[in-house]
Design a protein around this motif. Structure first.
Motif, PDB file in Angstrom:
ATOM      1  N   SER A   1       7.647 -11.597  -1.358  1.00  0.00           N
ATOM      2  CA  SER A   1       8.817 -11.397  -1.889  1.00  0.00           C
ATOM      3  C   SER A   1       9.119 -10.249  -2.768  1.00  0.00           C
ATOM      4  CB  SER A   1       9.602 -12.813  -2.585  1.00  0.00           C
ATOM      5  OG  SER A   1       9.487 -13.759  -1.760  1.00  0.00           O
ATOM      6  N   GLU A   2       8.032 -10.063  -3.277  1.00  0.00           N
ATOM      7  CA  GLU A   2       8.001  -9.094  -4.322  1.00  0.00           C
ATOM      8  C   GLU A   2       8.084  -7.625  -3.833  1.00  0.00           C
ATOM      9  OE1 GLU A   2       4.925  -9.301  -7.869  1.00  0.00           O
ATOM     10  OE2 GLU A   2       3.910 -10.442  -6.303  1.00  0.00           O
ATOM     11  N   ILE A   3       7.723  -7.174  -2.620  1.00  0.00           N
ATOM     12  CA  ILE A   3       7.777  -6.316  -1.677  1.00  0.00           C
ATOM     13  C   ILE A   3       9.293  -5.839  -1.481  1.00  0.00           C
ATOM     14  CG2 ILE A   3       7.458  -6.813   0.718  1.00  0.00           C
ATOM     15  CD1 ILE A   3       6.266  -3.724  -1.317  1.00  0.00           C
ATOM     16  N   ILE A   4      10.071  -6.996  -1.121  1.00  0.00           N
ATOM     17  CA  ILE A   4      11.365  -6.917  -0.852  1.00  0.00           C
ATOM     18  C   ILE A   4      12.209  -6.108  -2.120  1.00  0.00           C
ATOM     19  CG2 ILE A   4      13.684  -8.078  -0.253  1.00  0.00           C
ATOM     20  CD1 ILE A   4      12.048 -10.244   0.873  1.00  0.00           C
ATOM     21  N   PHE A   5      12.065  -6.640  -3.294  1.00  0.00           N
ATOM     22  CA  PHE A   5      12.753  -5.926  -4.356  1.00  0.00           C
ATOM     23  C   PHE A   5      12.339  -4.900  -4.920  1.00  0.00           C
ATOM     24  CE2 PHE A   5      12.745 -10.957  -4.255  1.00  0.00           C
ATOM     25  CZ  PHE A   5      14.032 -10.764  -3.779  1.00  0.00           C
ATOM     26  N   ALA A   6      10.956  -4.615  -4.687  1.00  0.00           N
ATOM     27  CA  ALA A   6      10.422  -3.343  -4.962  1.00  0.00           C
ATOM     28  C   ALA A   6      10.998  -2.226  -4.000  1.00  0.00           C
ATOM     29  CB  ALA A   6       8.847  -3.170  -4.860  1.00  0.00           C
ATOM     30  N   SER A   7      11.167  -2.692  -2.840  1.00  0.00           N
ATOM     31  CA  SER A   7      11.863  -1.544  -1.684  1.00  0.00           C
ATOM     32  C   SER A   7      13.129  -1.502  -2.088  1.00  0.00           C
ATOM     33  CB  SER A   7      11.703  -2.017  -0.462  1.00  0.00           C
ATOM     34  OG  SER A   7      12.050  -1.050   0.500  1.00  0.00           O
ATOM     35  N   LEU A   8      14.082  -2.386  -2.566  1.00  0.00           N
ATOM     36  CA  LEU A   8      15.519  -2.382  -2.949  1.00  0.00           C
ATOM     37  C   LEU A   8      15.633  -1.541  -4.190  1.00  0.00           C
ATOM     38  CD1 LEU A   8      16.399  -6.066  -1.917  1.00  0.00           C
ATOM     39  CD2 LEU A   8      17.312  -3.891  -1.019  1.00  0.00           C
ATOM     40  N   ASN A   9      14.556  -1.686  -4.908  1.00  0.00           N
ATOM     41  CA  ASN A   9      14.697  -1.020  -6.333  1.00  0.00           C
ATOM     42  C   ASN A   9      14.525   0.665  -6.020  1.00  0.00           C
ATOM     43  OD1 ASN A   9      14.886  -0.601  -9.205  1.00  0.00           O
ATOM     44  ND2 ASN A   9      12.853   0.007  -9.037  1.00  0.00           N
ATOM     45  N   LEU A  10      13.903   0.956  -5.081  1.00  0.00           N
ATOM     46  CA  LEU A  10      13.370   2.279  -4.674  1.00  0.00           C
ATOM     47  C   LEU A  10      14.642   3.050  -3.561  1.00  0.00           C
ATOM     48  CD1 LEU A  10       9.721   2.116  -4.308  1.00  0.00           C
ATOM     49  CD2 LEU A  10      10.953   3.026  -6.198  1.00  0.00           C
ATOM     50  N   HIS A  11      14.857   2.129  -2.617  1.00  0.00           N
ATOM     51  CA  HIS A  11      15.814   2.673  -1.699  1.00  0.00           C
ATOM     52  C   HIS A  11      17.211   2.029  -1.595  1.00  0.00           C
ATOM     53  CE1 HIS A  11      12.119   4.353  -0.036  1.00  0.00           C
ATOM     54  NE2 HIS A  11      11.696   2.950  -0.079  1.00  0.00           N
ATOM     55  N   PRO A  12      18.055   2.613  -0.884  1.00  0.00           N
ATOM     56  CA  PRO A  12      19.374   2.126  -0.531  1.00  0.00           C
ATOM     57  C   PRO A  12      19.021   0.873   0.252  1.00  0.00           C
ATOM     58  CG  PRO A  12      19.514   4.523   0.082  1.00  0.00           C
ATOM     59  CD  PRO A  12      17.860   4.197  -0.300  1.00  0.00           C
TER      60      PRO A  12
ATOM     61  N   GLU B   1       0.791  -1.025   0.137  1.00  0.00           N
ATOM     62  CA  GLU B   1      -0.026   0.015  -0.069  1.00  0.00           C
ATOM     63  C   GLU B   1       0.972   1.294   0.004  1.00  0.00           C
ATOM     64  OE1 GLU B   1      -2.814   0.158   3.171  1.00  0.00           O
ATOM     65  OE2 GLU B   1      -3.597  -1.682   2.667  1.00  0.00           O
ATOM     66  N   LYS B   2       1.849   1.197   0.601  1.00  0.00           N
ATOM     67  CA  LYS B   2       3.046   2.325   0.982  1.00  0.00           C
ATOM     68  C   LYS B   2       3.338   2.687  -0.368  1.00  0.00           C
ATOM     69  CE  LYS B   2       7.110   3.587   3.314  1.00  0.00           C
ATOM     70  NZ  LYS B   2       8.203   3.395   4.353  1.00  0.00           N
ATOM     71  N   TYR B   3       3.832   1.748  -1.239  1.00  0.00           N
ATOM     72  CA  TYR B   3       4.532   1.990  -2.521  1.00  0.00           C
ATOM     73  C   TYR B   3       3.326   1.884  -3.743  1.00  0.00           C
ATOM     74  CZ  TYR B   3       8.667   1.568   0.307  1.00  0.00           C
ATOM     75  OH  TYR B   3       9.696   1.522   1.134  1.00  0.00           O
ATOM     76  N   ASN B   4       2.052   1.735  -3.554  1.00  0.00           N
ATOM     77  CA  ASN B   4       1.150   1.632  -4.375  1.00  0.00           C
ATOM     78  C   ASN B   4       1.288   0.708  -5.418  1.00  0.00           C
ATOM     79  OD1 ASN B   4      -1.256   2.380  -5.329  1.00  0.00           O
ATOM     80  ND2 ASN B   4      -0.520   4.162  -6.734  1.00  0.00           N
ATOM     81  N   LYS B   5       1.858  -0.537  -4.709  1.00  0.00           N
ATOM     82  CA  LYS B   5       1.962  -1.873  -5.453  1.00  0.00           C
ATOM     83  C   LYS B   5       1.114  -2.844  -5.452  1.00  0.00           C
ATOM     84  CE  LYS B   5       6.427  -0.864  -6.878  1.00  0.00           C
ATOM     85  NZ  LYS B   5       6.821  -0.579  -8.413  1.00  0.00           N
TER      86      LYS B   5
END
Length: 181
Positions: free
Chosen positions: A54-65, A44-48
């Motif tokens: 597992s997808e949220i881990i890699f979405a977060s790694l894509n957006l952040h350090p 929800e936070k990333y509107n994904k």
């Protein structure tokens, strides 16, 4: 070149090709063993729109350090990923999930697995007798594959646990190098 393979026990989402590891999200390709309990909140936070935690881990790694991306995870994980370079591998785990590596010096190949038992069986099946190293939790390990076979030790980056909020808060500080290669 880095090759990531994964055998998945479906804890979230259906067993489909779309949900198979490794995931590729933006500039990140990775695989994850474990369960992320707050994945819906982070989605929800990333509107994904996601089906697998597992997808949220890699979405977060894509957006952040990487330190910020792993900081917000609540759950169990051992994770491997590449970002921006197919020559740089990152491995990290939290305390509930093991992760081990073995280095085949002659071939200049790093192997990693969720457990020493899986690694031992895989090495035996391949006819390899290699030393294994269990990786510490709350540490991000970065391996530059271009330097394999040289006098090189991968960087070990220490993560600090926060007692105030009860889960890992990640602050990167280079602690030392590993003496395994």
């Amino acid at each position: 070149t880095i090759v990531i393979g994964h055998v998945r026990l479906a804890t979230h989402g259906s067993v489909t090709k779309r949900n198979a590891h490794p995931f590729e999200i933006g500039e990140v390709v990775g695989a994850h063993n474990g369960v992320i309990y707050n994945y819906n909140k982070l989605a929800e936070k990333y509107n994904k729109s996601i089906e697998v935690d597992s997808e949220i881990i890699f979405a977060s790694l894509n957006l952040h350090p990487m330190e910020k991306a792993l900081e917000e995870l609540e759950g169990d994980y051992a994770v491997s990923w590449v970002k921006e370079s197919n020559k740089i591998l990152h491995l990290a785990r939290e305390s509930s999930r093991p992760l081990c590596v073995a280095y085949w010096k002659k071939a200049r190949v790093l192997l990693w697995a969720s457990t020493t038992d899986i690694m031992k069986k895989s090495l035996k099946r391949a006819g390899l007798n290699l030393a294994q190293v269990g990786l510490k939790s709350e540490v991000i390990y970065t391996f530059d594959t271009d330097k394999f076979g040289l006098k090189y030790n991968p960087v070990k980056v220490q993560l600090v646990e926060s007692t105030e909020i009860g889960h890992i808060q990640i602050h990167i500080t280079i602690v030392s190098t590993m003496n395994m290669l």
